[in-house]
Write an enzyme that holds these catalytic residues in place. Structure first.
Site, mmCIF file in Angstrom:
data_model
loop_
_atom_site.group_PDB
_atom_site.id
_atom_site.type_symbol
_atom_site.label_atom_id
_atom_site.label_comp_id
_atom_site.label_asym_id
_atom_site.label_seq_id
_atom_site.Cartn_x
_atom_site.Cartn_y
_atom_site.Cartn_z
ATOM 1 N N HIS A 158 22.583 36.279 47.219
ATOM 2 C CA HIS A 158 22.767 34.539 47.384
ATOM 3 C C HIS A 158 22.806 34.045 46.071
ATOM 4 O O HIS A 158 22.378 32.787 46.034
ATOM 5 C CB HIS A 158 21.591 34.371 48.345
ATOM 6 C CG HIS A 158 21.578 35.045 49.397
ATOM 7 N ND1 HIS A 158 22.292 34.524 50.719
ATOM 8 C CD2 HIS A 158 20.767 36.022 49.952
ATOM 9 C CE1 HIS A 158 22.125 35.470 51.718
ATOM 10 N NE2 HIS A 158 20.913 36.422 51.351
ATOM 11 N N ARG A 237 55.584 51.154 56.246
ATOM 12 C CA ARG A 237 55.160 51.749 55.246
ATOM 13 C C ARG A 237 55.135 51.132 54.128
ATOM 14 O O ARG A 237 54.062 51.236 52.936
ATOM 15 C CB ARG A 237 56.327 52.825 54.978
ATOM 16 C CG ARG A 237 56.393 54.005 56.170
ATOM 17 C CD ARG A 237 57.490 54.990 56.075
ATOM 18 N NE ARG A 237 57.541 56.014 56.832
ATOM 19 C CZ ARG A 237 57.847 55.864 58.339
ATOM 20 N NH1 ARG A 237 58.353 54.827 58.445
ATOM 21 N NH2 ARG A 237 57.877 57.129 58.822
ATOM 22 N N SER A 281 39.654 28.036 22.461
ATOM 23 C CA SER A 281 39.917 26.877 22.968
ATOM 24 C C SER A 281 40.846 25.836 21.602
ATOM 25 O O SER A 281 40.567 26.447 20.590
ATOM 26 C CB SER A 281 38.899 25.869 23.022
ATOM 27 O OG SER A 281 39.114 24.566 23.242
ATOM 28 N N ASN A 289 36.324 31.973 25.244
ATOM 29 C CA ASN A 289 36.759 32.225 26.603
ATOM 30 C C ASN A 289 37.098 33.684 27.163
ATOM 31 O O ASN A 289 37.802 34.307 26.551
ATOM 32 C CB ASN A 289 37.790 30.994 27.075
ATOM 33 C CG ASN A 289 37.514 29.880 26.575
ATOM 34 O OD1 ASN A 289 36.361 29.457 26.549
ATOM 35 N ND2 ASN A 289 38.609 28.988 26.372
#
Length: 453
Positions: A158, A237, A281, A289
């Protein structure tokens, strides 16, 4: 590559995000046309084998059935003129074969026979690539499972820390999921890899009295099976194949999102590799990133979105319905290209994945021992009973959260707890390494099971 290419998947600027060279080579225009030419040549060879056409004609057709021998500009122009996907190629092959042999090109066949069988041939090559990529990714994940068999980290449920687990167990779980996809690929192949030879209306009438013999001869030469009935209007298929690619894409996206999440600044437990030349960036030099993970997520989500459309093609009318059938012409190459690129990038991520065990331990300690509340509760359940123990520990947890005091300190200050547990036993219960259950054994079992498959 054509700088004016209108297909985004083939754009000069995004080829590093979508697809890969190996899969593109299987599904480019030339290879698709060559697959159809291969079917035409094989049909002629089988007809010659059965004495339906002269052997010399089949030899000539086979020699002519090469993309490089055809005028592709003329084929393209003819396609626009005829508004037909295959007739221009048949005409070009007929011209290349010459007057005598050309009269036997495409004898008894229909367009969908040739195109569908050609797509099956391309799908077989694509599945070979996907199978190899899955094998490599499984090997990489197995290495992580072994290396981090005892690397403790927080399991999360959670979206919150739950109990201690190990990174090795997570990797083992991931590789078993991919192993099941490998099994599904093997199970799919005999259903998918069959010829399509129904003729114009699915009765095989155009193939003559020896149609079944001809069908078997064509299938044998192509290394395919024989379908019990024509499947012009029952493309399940191909749809099953695309659905399986969607399942694999979902697993790939899940793994990419796992790394994406673990690499967050606030988590910092694992990071995708970064090259020195890589730019995170255009404006923030500090950014690293997870661009490969993001590319996997984009490709996989795009592929998964095509599965309902593929399923829709099964709602075909009568004995042939190209209103839905043509959709597969677009979906099959694109889905294979998307999954090929996604699996390649995901393998790159996990091959160079930087795992930080110290950060994992630090994050486990962030709750001040609350992730061990189950261990404490179960130990108290013996002398106190499960329900009273649960109520007692939950109250101490709430006090810890409300006051910011350490869970361990509150346990040591509680008379009901200390009446049962010594400080030394509490210290042991609050050690994450003491409560990873059978994680190591589960890793061993998973890897042993995968070795046997």
């Amino acid at each position: 590559m054509n700088p004016l290419n209108s297909c985004f998947l083939d754009s000069l600027t995004v080829t590093s995000f979508f697809g890969n060279a190996e899969m593109r080579a299987v599904f480019n225009d030339r290879q698709l046309m060559q697959s159809w030419l291969d079917v035409e040549a094989t049909l002629a060879q089988a007809q010659a084998e059965l004495g339906i056409i002269p052997s010399v004609a089949a030899e000539t057709i086979t020699e002519a059935a090469r993309v490089e021998r055809l005028d592709l500009a003329a084929v393209s122009a003819d396609a626009a003129d005829t508004v037909h996907p295959l007739v221009p190629l048949i005409r070009a092959l007929t011209r290349a074969a010459g007057t005598d042999a050309g009269r036997y090109v495409h004898l008894g066949a229909t367009t969908q026979d040739v195109m569908d069988t050609g797509f099956v041939l391309r799908a077989r090559a694509g599945l070979d690539i996907v199978g190899g990529q899955l094998d490599e990714l499984v090997r990489v994940l197995r290495r992580h499972a072994l290396r981090h068999r005892d690397t403790v980290m927080a399991a999360r449920t959670h979206g919150q820390q739950a109990l201690p687990t190990t990174f090795g167990l997570r990797a083992a779980v991931w590789q078993t999921e991919l192993q099941r996809h490998r099994e599904r690929l093997a199970q799919l192949r005999p259903r998918l890899l069959v010829t399509s030879m129904g003729g114009a209306a699915g009765t095989m009438a155009g193939y003559g009295p020896r149609a079944f013999e001809l069908e078997r001869a064509v299938a044998a030469r192509l290394g395919l099976g024989v379908a019990p009935t024509p499947w012009h209007a029952t493309p399940d298929r191909l749809v099953e194949c695309l659905t399986l690619l969607g399942l694999i894409a979902a697993s790939a996206e899940k793994l990419a999102r796992e790394v994406y999440f673990l690499g967050r600044t606030e988590i910092g437990e694992a990071h995708e590799p970064q090259r020195d030349s890589q730019v995170g960036s255009s404006t923030m030099p500090h950014k690293r990133n997870p661009i490969r993970c993001e590319a996997v997520i984009a490709a996989a989500s795009t592929l998964r979105a095509q599965v309902p459309l593929a399923i829709q093609t099964m709602v075909a009318q009568d004995d042939r319905d190209m209103g839905v059938g043509m959709t597969l012409w677009k979906l099959l190459p694109e889905c294979f290209i998307l999954i090929g690129g996604a699996l390649q990038r995901l393998t790159e991520v996990f091959t160079g994945l930087r795992v930080d065990p110290a950060r994992m331990r630090a994050n486990l300690a962030a709750t001040g021992g609350l992730v061990l509340s189950e261990a404490v509760m179960l130990r108290l359940a013996g002398p106190l009973g499960r329900e009273p123990a649960h109520h007692l520990v939950m109250g101490i947890v709430r006090d810890s959260l409300d006051t910011g005091r350490s869970f361990g300190d509150l346990l040591r200050a509680d008379r009901q707890v200390t009446a049962v547990l010594s400080h030394a036993e509490l210290d042991n219960l609050l050690d994450p390494l003491s409560y990873v259950g059978h994680a190591a054994a589960l890793v061993d079992r998973a890897l042993l099971t995968s070795e046997a498959t």
